[in-house]
Design a protein around this motif. Structure first.
Motif, PDB file in Angstrom:
ATOM      1  N   ALA A  95      24.637   0.190  13.948  1.00  0.00           N
ATOM      2  CA  ALA A  95      26.002  -0.228  13.669  1.00  0.00           C
ATOM      3  C   ALA A  95      26.215  -0.398  12.164  1.00  0.00           C
ATOM      4  O   ALA A  95      25.302  -0.798  11.425  1.00  0.00           O
ATOM      5  CB  ALA A  95      26.305  -1.538  14.396  1.00  0.00           C
ATOM      6  N   ASP A  96      27.414  -0.098  11.715  1.00  0.00           N
ATOM      7  CA  ASP A  96      27.752  -0.273  10.305  1.00  0.00           C
ATOM      8  C   ASP A  96      27.540  -1.727   9.893  1.00  0.00           C
ATOM      9  O   ASP A  96      27.825  -2.659  10.646  1.00  0.00           O
ATOM     10  CB  ASP A  96      29.208   0.116  10.062  1.00  0.00           C
ATOM     11  CG  ASP A  96      29.447   1.612  10.209  1.00  0.00           C
ATOM     12  OD1 ASP A  96      28.462   2.370  10.162  1.00  0.00           O
ATOM     13  OD2 ASP A  96      30.619   2.009  10.386  1.00  0.00           O
ATOM     14  N   GLY A  97      27.048  -1.917   8.685  1.00  0.00           N
ATOM     15  CA  GLY A  97      26.850  -3.253   8.151  1.00  0.00           C
ATOM     16  C   GLY A  97      25.427  -3.765   8.259  1.00  0.00           C
ATOM     17  O   GLY A  97      25.098  -4.800   7.665  1.00  0.00           O
ATOM     18  N   PHE A  98      24.562  -3.054   8.995  1.00  0.00           N
ATOM     19  CA  PHE A  98      23.177  -3.501   9.145  1.00  0.00           C
ATOM     20  C   PHE A  98      22.208  -2.647   8.330  1.00  0.00           C
ATOM     21  O   PHE A  98      21.003  -2.647   8.589  1.00  0.00           O
ATOM     22  CB  PHE A  98      22.780  -3.504  10.623  1.00  0.00           C
ATOM     23  CG  PHE A  98      23.373  -4.650  11.400  1.00  0.00           C
ATOM     24  CD1 PHE A  98      22.826  -5.921  11.318  1.00  0.00           C
ATOM     25  CD2 PHE A  98      24.494  -4.457  12.202  1.00  0.00           C
ATOM     26  CE1 PHE A  98      23.369  -6.972  12.023  1.00  0.00           C
ATOM     27  CE2 PHE A  98      25.044  -5.499  12.919  1.00  0.00           C
ATOM     28  CZ  PHE A  98      24.484  -6.771  12.834  1.00  0.00           C
ATOM     29  N   ARG A 111      17.657  -1.829   7.993  1.00  0.00           N
ATOM     30  CA  ARG A 111      16.943  -0.542   7.933  1.00  0.00           C
ATOM     31  C   ARG A 111      16.094  -0.464   6.671  1.00  0.00           C
ATOM     32  O   ARG A 111      14.942  -0.013   6.697  1.00  0.00           O
ATOM     33  CB  ARG A 111      17.956   0.597   7.962  1.00  0.00           C
ATOM     34  CG  ARG A 111      17.340   1.995   7.875  1.00  0.00           C
ATOM     35  CD  ARG A 111      18.400   3.035   7.587  1.00  0.00           C
ATOM     36  NE  ARG A 111      19.110   2.722   6.341  1.00  0.00           N
ATOM     37  CZ  ARG A 111      20.349   3.123   6.053  1.00  0.00           C
ATOM     38  NH1 ARG A 111      21.027   3.857   6.911  1.00  0.00           N
ATOM     39  NH2 ARG A 111      20.900   2.808   4.894  1.00  0.00           N
ATOM     40  N   ASP A 112      16.628  -0.914   5.553  1.00  0.00           N
ATOM     41  CA  ASP A 112      15.888  -0.861   4.296  1.00  0.00           C
ATOM     42  C   ASP A 112      14.658  -1.769   4.346  1.00  0.00           C
ATOM     43  O   ASP A 112      13.576  -1.389   3.867  1.00  0.00           O
ATOM     44  CB  ASP A 112      16.795  -1.280   3.141  1.00  0.00           C
ATOM     45  CG  ASP A 112      17.949  -0.311   2.920  1.00  0.00           C
ATOM     46  OD1 ASP A 112      17.872   0.836   3.409  1.00  0.00           O
ATOM     47  OD2 ASP A 112      18.943  -0.711   2.275  1.00  0.00           O
ATOM     48  N   ALA A 113      14.813  -2.963   4.911  1.00  0.00           N
ATOM     49  CA  ALA A 113      13.673  -3.877   5.009  1.00  0.00           C
ATOM     50  C   ALA A 113      12.601  -3.314   5.931  1.00  0.00           C
ATOM     51  O   ALA A 113      11.393  -3.470   5.681  1.00  0.00           O
ATOM     52  CB  ALA A 113      14.146  -5.244   5.513  1.00  0.00           C
ATOM     53  N   VAL A 147      14.181 -10.668   9.249  1.00  0.00           N
ATOM     54  CA  VAL A 147      15.098 -11.777   9.528  1.00  0.00           C
ATOM     55  C   VAL A 147      15.990 -12.040   8.317  1.00  0.00           C
ATOM     56  O   VAL A 147      17.207 -12.235   8.449  1.00  0.00           O
ATOM     57  CB  VAL A 147      14.312 -13.050   9.924  1.00  0.00           C
ATOM     58  CG1 VAL A 147      15.255 -14.250  10.035  1.00  0.00           C
ATOM     59  CG2 VAL A 147      13.585 -12.834  11.255  1.00  0.00           C
ATOM     60  N   ARG A 148      15.406 -12.027   7.134  1.00  0.00           N
ATOM     61  CA  ARG A 148      16.217 -12.216   5.917  1.00  0.00           C
ATOM     62  C   ARG A 148      17.250 -11.106   5.781  1.00  0.00           C
ATOM     63  O   ARG A 148      18.392 -11.359   5.354  1.00  0.00           O
ATOM     64  CB  ARG A 148      15.317 -12.264   4.682  1.00  0.00           C
ATOM     65  CG  ARG A 148      14.464 -13.517   4.563  1.00  0.00           C
ATOM     66  CD  ARG A 148      13.853 -13.644   3.165  1.00  0.00           C
ATOM     67  NE  ARG A 148      12.996 -12.507   2.836  1.00  0.00           N
ATOM     68  CZ  ARG A 148      11.696 -12.440   3.114  1.00  0.00           C
ATOM     69  NH1 ARG A 148      11.097 -13.446   3.752  1.00  0.00           N
ATOM     70  NH2 ARG A 148      10.979 -11.384   2.748  1.00  0.00           N
ATOM     71  N   ALA A 149      16.868  -9.895   6.128  1.00  0.00           N
ATOM     72  CA  ALA A 149      17.806  -8.775   6.025  1.00  0.00           C
ATOM     73  C   ALA A 149      18.948  -8.924   7.024  1.00  0.00           C
ATOM     74  O   ALA A 149      20.103  -8.566   6.719  1.00  0.00           O
ATOM     75  CB  ALA A 149      17.067  -7.460   6.269  1.00  0.00           C
ATOM     76  N   VAL A 150      18.672  -9.453   8.210  1.00  0.00           N
ATOM     77  CA  VAL A 150      19.738  -9.712   9.173  1.00  0.00           C
ATOM     78  C   VAL A 150      20.697 -10.759   8.620  1.00  0.00           C
ATOM     79  O   VAL A 150      21.925 -10.603   8.696  1.00  0.00           O
ATOM     80  CB  VAL A 150      19.160 -10.156  10.528  1.00  0.00           C
ATOM     81  CG1 VAL A 150      20.282 -10.592  11.477  1.00  0.00           C
ATOM     82  CG2 VAL A 150      18.360  -9.033  11.172  1.00  0.00           C
ATOM     83  N   ARG A 151      20.157 -11.824   8.043  1.00  0.00           N
ATOM     84  CA  ARG A 151      21.016 -12.845   7.430  1.00  0.00           C
ATOM     85  C   ARG A 151      21.899 -12.225   6.351  1.00  0.00           C
ATOM     86  O   ARG A 151      23.100 -12.510   6.259  1.00  0.00           O
ATOM     87  CB  ARG A 151      20.166 -13.960   6.814  1.00  0.00           C
ATOM     88  CG  ARG A 151      19.453 -14.854   7.793  1.00  0.00           C
ATOM     89  CD  ARG A 151      19.021 -16.146   7.107  1.00  0.00           C
ATOM     90  NE  ARG A 151      17.949 -16.772   7.859  1.00  0.00           N
ATOM     91  CZ  ARG A 151      16.667 -16.784   7.505  1.00  0.00           C
ATOM     92  NH1 ARG A 151      16.288 -16.183   6.380  1.00  0.00           N
ATOM     93  NH2 ARG A 151      15.767 -17.394   8.251  1.00  0.00           N
ATOM     94  N   LYS A 152      21.285 -11.386   5.512  1.00  0.00           N
ATOM     95  CA  LYS A 152      22.038 -10.742   4.433  1.00  0.00           C
ATOM     96  C   LYS A 152      23.161  -9.874   4.997  1.00  0.00           C
ATOM     97  O   LYS A 152      24.293  -9.900   4.499  1.00  0.00           O
ATOM     98  CB  LYS A 152      21.080  -9.904   3.587  1.00  0.00           C
ATOM     99  CG  LYS A 152      21.746  -9.157   2.438  1.00  0.00           C
ATOM    100  CD  LYS A 152      20.715  -8.361   1.647  1.00  0.00           C
ATOM    101  CE  LYS A 152      21.367  -7.579   0.507  1.00  0.00           C
ATOM    102  NZ  LYS A 152      20.351  -6.783  -0.245  1.00  0.00           N
ATOM    103  N   ALA A 153      22.848  -9.125   6.032  1.00  0.00           N
ATOM    104  CA  ALA A 153      23.860  -8.242   6.635  1.00  0.00           C
ATOM    105  C   ALA A 153      25.001  -9.038   7.231  1.00  0.00           C
ATOM    106  O   ALA A 153      26.179  -8.693   7.061  1.00  0.00           O
ATOM    107  CB  ALA A 153      23.208  -7.352   7.691  1.00  0.00           C
ATOM    108  N   LEU A 154      24.677 -10.121   7.922  1.00  0.00           N
ATOM    109  CA  LEU A 154      25.712 -10.951   8.534  1.00  0.00           C
ATOM    110  C   LEU A 154      26.590 -11.603   7.473  1.00  0.00           C
ATOM    111  O   LEU A 154      27.811 -11.685   7.620  1.00  0.00           O
ATOM    112  CB  LEU A 154      25.086 -12.004   9.436  1.00  0.00           C
ATOM    113  CG  LEU A 154      24.374 -11.492  10.690  1.00  0.00           C
ATOM    114  CD1 LEU A 154      23.694 -12.651  11.418  1.00  0.00           C
ATOM    115  CD2 LEU A 154      25.335 -10.774  11.618  1.00  0.00           C
ATOM    116  N   ALA A 155      25.950 -12.068   6.393  1.00  0.00           N
ATOM    117  CA  ALA A 155      26.712 -12.706   5.330  1.00  0.00           C
ATOM    118  C   ALA A 155      27.691 -11.704   4.694  1.00  0.00           C
ATOM    119  O   ALA A 155      28.840 -12.042   4.379  1.00  0.00           O
ATOM    120  CB  ALA A 155      25.779 -13.269   4.281  1.00  0.00           C
TER     121      ALA A 155
END
Length: 396
Positions: A2-5, A9-11, A384-392
């Motif tokens: 999905a767009d925004g995540f 993928r990079d992490a 997990v940090r990357a998910v937080r970043k994406a959500l923010a």
């Protein structure tokens, strides 16, 4: 994806480039729909003659991540009126009342407060999986502390405590219960007791070296008086005894071990199955096969039980401060999840799965490259940090 995540993928790619990853997958569901599905690397590290790429449907033994799946069973039995969380374990399992354990409650067992994280005489790998020796040993074991007064991670004994309790209540093994009541209705590639015909799908566990922490990270890390590694190195410590309840260490690639499905450490699953499982705990899955399953697994009251703190502070086995609800690790320094309301379970060596009701996310990461450590694996935490970043970024 999905767009925004894209940060996720990079992490995931950086885990292979910088953090020693060999083979892994990571899946995220949001609002019951798959938003991230990543996989890569090799399925069989260290097996050059038979090396194979990790596929989308590769499954993996996930060690203590299994505890999070298994812990749903007593909570669902309670939800259905079949198990009293404030009842005594000995009411369902009379032999367990031996040696000062007559007052152990079901909730003590789930929150690692039962006082039997170790055995005076470790079980052999064959005894650990025979379905008889483990329950008999924990029933006879004298507690290391007065049950209910402290907590300490029941790393291995959780298998026999939980499996026998479920068997006494339902008449079914916990693996069969999960297969019939959870995995099949939700179409999950998840097993506590791997069928022989699925063996070719399994990634082979191999130890890999963890990257050295940077000096800056080392300076920021809060160090307890004694680390879990130091405690484990002491043969007389409760830590060593708890993790050594099976001796010698079983071969986790052995088909017999995988077929046994120990609920503390022997579950096998794809990342998709684990993420989908946690998504189903907190909300509906539009593509579930049955109306009951599609309506979500945990009722609101059960969800509250799963993530309400039952144990917190110094852990007598892990030696650091840990937080547990009923069967689930909760967000904290020892096990950073997505946010304060998250609940789930890590697996020693890397894998991690959890739900975050506030963001409506089910998350799972599985790996066959076993790095040292019980919680807070650097690869899982990068994701997990990357998910937080994406959500923010999505909320900005």
């Amino acid at each position: 994806m999905a767009d925004g995540f894209e940060p996720v993928r990079d992490a995931f790619a950086e885990n292979f480039a910088k953090r020693g990853e060999r083979g892994a997958a990571m899946v995220l569901y949001r609002d019951g729909e798959k938003a991230v599905d990543l996989w890569g690397g090799t399925k069989d590290p260290g097996q050059e003659a038979h090396d194979a790429p990790w596929e989308q449907d590769t499954a993996q033994v996930v060690r203590s991540v299994t505890k999070g799946v298994a812990s749903a069973v007593p909570l669902l039995l309670h939800q259905r009126g079949q198990l009293d969380l404030d009842g005594r374990v000995g009411t369902y399992w009379p032999e367990f009342k031996e040696s000062g354990k007559e007052r152990v409650l079901v909730r003590h067992l789930l929150a690692h407060r039962a006082g039997v994280p170790a055995l005076d005489t470790p079980l052999t790998p064959a005894e650990a999986i025979d379905g008889i020796s483990g329950p008999r040993a924990v029933a006879a074991q004298r507690p290391d502390w007065e049950p209910g007064t402290a907590h300490g991670y029941h790393a291995q004994t959780y298998s026999w405590l939980l499996s026998e309790l479920v068997k006494r209540v339902t008449g079914r093994t916990i693996g069969r219960w999960i297969a019939e009541e959870i995995a099949r209705p939700l179409a999950l590639d998840l097993w506590l007791g791997l069928p022989e015909e699925q063996l070719d799908r399994i990634g082979r566990i191999e130890p890999v070296e963890a990257p050295a922490a940077s000096p800056a990270a080392q300076g920021l890390r809060l160090r307890p008086k004694r680390s879990v590694a130091e405690a484990y190195a002491d043969p007389e410590s409760l830590t060593r005894r708890a993790f050594g309840a099976i001796s010698p260490v079983p071969d986790e690639n052995d088909p017999a071990y995988l077929a046994a499905g120990l609920p503390a450490s022997g579950g096998v699953a794809t990342a998709d199955a684990l993420a989908r499982f946690y998504a189903a705990l907190i909300g509906p899955l539009p593509s579930a096969r049955t109306a009951r399953a599609g309506g979500r697994l945990f009722a609101p009251a059960t969800l509250t039980l799963a993530r309400t703190e039952e144990s917190a502070g110094p852990d007598r086995v892990l030696v650091v401060g840990t937080r547990f609800g009923l069967g689930y690790m909760l967000h904290g320094p020892a096990c950073p999840l997505l946010g304060p309301g998250s609940f789930g379970h890590p697996g020693r060596g890397g894998s991690l799965a959890f739900a975050d009701p506030e963001t409506r996310i089910g998350f799972a990461y599985v790996t066959n490259g076993m790095q040292r450590g019980v919680t807070a694996d650097p690869r899982a935490q990068a994701l997990v940090r990357a998910v937080r970043k994406a959500l923010a970024a999505q909320e900005a």
